[in-house]
Design a protein around this motif. Structure first.
Motif, mmCIF file in Angstrom:
data_model
loop_
_atom_site.group_PDB
_atom_site.id
_atom_site.type_symbol
_atom_site.label_atom_id
_atom_site.label_comp_id
_atom_site.label_asym_id
_atom_site.label_seq_id
_atom_site.Cartn_x
_atom_site.Cartn_y
_atom_site.Cartn_z
ATOM 1 N N ALA A 130 -31.550 -45.122 42.635
ATOM 2 C CA ALA A 130 -32.844 -45.856 42.263
ATOM 3 C C ALA A 130 -32.109 -46.954 42.015
ATOM 4 N N ASP A 131 -31.390 -47.529 41.344
ATOM 5 C CA ASP A 131 -31.350 -48.754 40.971
ATOM 6 C C ASP A 131 -30.563 -50.141 42.239
ATOM 7 N N ASP A 132 -31.294 -50.532 41.983
ATOM 8 C CA ASP A 132 -31.537 -51.994 43.193
ATOM 9 C C ASP A 132 -30.170 -52.874 42.897
ATOM 10 N N ARG A 133 -29.987 -52.875 41.471
ATOM 11 C CA ARG A 133 -28.785 -53.296 41.214
ATOM 12 C C ARG A 133 -27.242 -53.211 41.221
ATOM 13 N N ARG A 134 -27.156 -51.674 41.432
ATOM 14 C CA ARG A 134 -26.402 -51.144 41.074
ATOM 15 C C ARG A 134 -25.674 -50.201 43.455
ATOM 16 N N ILE A 135 -27.011 -51.258 44.152
ATOM 17 C CA ILE A 135 -27.087 -50.717 45.238
ATOM 18 C C ILE A 135 -27.339 -51.420 45.573
ATOM 19 N N ALA A 136 -26.928 -52.904 45.061
ATOM 20 C CA ALA A 136 -26.023 -54.149 45.439
ATOM 21 C C ALA A 136 -24.832 -54.655 45.656
ATOM 22 N N ASP A 137 -24.545 -54.074 43.879
ATOM 23 C CA ASP A 137 -23.659 -54.158 43.529
ATOM 24 C C ASP A 137 -22.134 -53.255 44.640
ATOM 25 N N ARG A 138 -23.256 -52.474 45.012
ATOM 26 C CA ARG A 138 -21.601 -51.456 45.908
ATOM 27 C C ARG A 138 -21.316 -52.288 47.471
ATOM 28 N N LEU A 139 -22.687 -52.705 48.310
ATOM 29 C CA LEU A 139 -22.659 -53.588 49.429
ATOM 30 C C LEU A 139 -22.558 -55.022 49.085
ATOM 31 N N ALA A 140 -21.658 -55.415 48.283
ATOM 32 C CA ALA A 140 -21.581 -56.441 48.049
ATOM 33 C C ALA A 140 -19.860 -56.424 48.586
ATOM 34 N N GLY A 141 -19.564 -54.655 48.492
ATOM 35 C CA GLY A 141 -18.033 -55.255 48.960
ATOM 36 C C GLY A 141 -17.737 -54.171 50.064
ATOM 37 N N GLN A 142 -18.775 -53.884 50.803
ATOM 38 C CA GLN A 142 -19.073 -53.005 51.387
ATOM 39 C C GLN A 142 -18.199 -53.698 53.113
ATOM 40 N N LYS A 143 -17.514 -52.801 54.187
ATOM 41 C CA LYS A 143 -16.825 -53.322 54.966
ATOM 42 C C LYS A 143 -18.985 -53.184 56.339
ATOM 43 N N PRO A 144 -19.061 -53.758 57.043
ATOM 44 C CA PRO A 144 -20.790 -53.439 57.844
ATOM 45 C C PRO A 144 -19.757 -52.414 58.749
ATOM 46 N N TYR A 145 -20.704 -51.471 59.431
ATOM 47 C CA TYR A 145 -20.756 -50.690 60.424
ATOM 48 C C TYR A 145 -21.382 -51.357 61.516
ATOM 49 N N TRP A 146 -20.909 -52.983 61.335
ATOM 50 C CA TRP A 146 -20.593 -53.417 62.729
ATOM 51 C C TRP A 146 -21.119 -54.834 62.700
ATOM 52 N N GLU A 147 -20.559 -55.602 63.791
ATOM 53 C CA GLU A 147 -19.754 -57.117 63.088
ATOM 54 C C GLU A 147 -21.435 -57.455 63.000
ATOM 55 N N PRO A 148 -22.202 -58.012 61.892
ATOM 56 C CA PRO A 148 -23.160 -58.685 61.743
ATOM 57 C C PRO A 148 -24.238 -59.310 62.413
#
Length: 384
Positions: A130-148
């Protein structure tokens, strides 16, 4: 819906066949649902229809990923104004995004759903979604699920947060704030990122689909790309049907999933963007629409399996609806909602429904949109 449901509203001369098609569609639906259809032609509303128990033209529905259309209209406007550069790296605006090998991904590639950031290991909590800022914070450090950049796949719950963080880093304003200030309020649109508390009395809660016989298939595996994209790897997995009814979603209006509105609002939104509304010039220039609308992701979406799925941020409408022009742009919503602008036909289309569709993407939209475009062509032709 039952045969006792009456279609309300009106159509302009030449659009009578659209009313007939809408009547046929709602007659086939399970009882207790509801739907709305609104259409603008060259900036003038020509269709305004609704049906269902307790439904009026002013009823508000949860419209899920229709939010992505609003978020990317803001994005297109900022690119048009030179505030954002499609070919800058995302990390240029958002340095933390470069973690885990994401530093070379451009903003253009992000909008094409090529980042590989469809979710996070272990999934999101409902509060995070429900919170875009929290989504973005977690995704910043996430390893992609395929090579970007090497493939594309629908970033279902998160693309609005990713785009929105770039917007926030560059402007100091959220997508929600800019949508309200630059687009929704100036045009008085009945379409919102988030459900304003004062409008709760107009909201009709989401109803679950009524599956057709033989339709109860197995859900995607939680660790599959689709499972991760739809947060089925969380514990508990996210219930998409109930998501729009949650007050945190309504209060915060996440830019991927948190839209609420009417068909009137959807159609007017796209008319304002592409054809002009109330005598005003469209807020997107033809060159901007030519950049954002056409197919930019040729091949197969590795999450959904859809072919030639995206323009920039928007779903490429000419793939789903071959009778539309190549520059048609818009976005669907999980309940079966659909909205788009088609510069070639001059149509801006908005369809909403209360009950989740028993089939993906609200397939009745093909019938309705085709009837609309056919009628629009005849009306334009008759006018010379």
């Amino acid at each position: 819906m039952s045969s006792s449901d009456v279609v309300g509203g009106s159509v302009a001369p030449g659009f009578e066949a659209v009313r007939e098609e809408f009547s046929a569609v709602v007659a086939e639906e399970p009882a207790g649902g509801g739907a709305q259809l609104a259409v603008h032609l060259d900036g003038r509303r020509v269709v305004d229809l609704w049906a269902g128990e307790g439904v009026s033209g002013e009823s508000l529905f949860a419209l899920y990923s229709s939010a992505k259309g609003a978020a990317h209209l803001v994005t297109a406007l900022l690119v048009q104004e030179g505030v954002l550069d499609l070919d800058k790296e995302v990390a240029h605006y958002w340095p933390e995004f470069a973690a885990e090998g994401k530093g070379a991904l451009t903003f253009r590639q992000l909008l094409e759903h090529r980042a590989g950031l469809i979710g996070v290991d272990g999934g999101f909590t409902t509060e995070e979604l429900a919170d875009d800022r929290r989504i973005a914070d977690r995704l910043a450090g996430q390893k992609p699920y395929w090579e970007p950049g090497t493939a594309y796949g629908y970033h279902a719950y998160v693309i609005g947060a990713l785009t929105g963080e770039v917007v926030r880093r560059r402007t100091g304003r959220t997508v929600q704030e800019l949508f309200e200030e630059r687009i929704r309020a100036p045009y008085g649109l009945d379409f919102f990122l988030g459900l304003p508390a004062e409008l709760e009395s107009r909201y009709l809660s989401v109803l679950p689909a009524v599956p057709l016989p033989g339709q109860q298939g197995e859900p995607p595996a939680p660790d599959s790309l689709m499972g991760i994209a739809f947060n089925l790897n969380a514990s508990p997995p996210t219930d998409l049907t109930g998501f729009g009814n949650l007050r945190p979603v309504q209060a915060q209006g996440p830019a991927s999933t948190g839209s609420f509105g009417s068909a009137r609002g959807l159609a007017a939104l796209y008319a304002a963007a592409a054809q002009g509304l109330d005598g005003r010039t469209p807020f997107l220039a033809p060159a901007t629409i030519a950049e954002f609308g056409p197919v930019r992701t040729h091949g197969t979406d590795v999450v959904t399996g859809e072919v030639d799925h995206f323009g920039l941020g928007f779903e490429a409408q000419s793939t789903r609806f071959p009778f539309l022009g190549a520059e048609a742009f818009g976005h669907s919503g999980a309940v079966g909602a659909q909205s788009f602008a088609d510069p070639r036909s001059g149509v801006a289309y908005g369809y909403t429904r209360r009950r989740f569709s028993s089939l993906p993407l609200g397939p009745e939209n093909h019938r309705l949109a085709e009837a609309v475009v056919r009628a629009a062509g005849a009306v334009r032709g008759a006018a010379g």
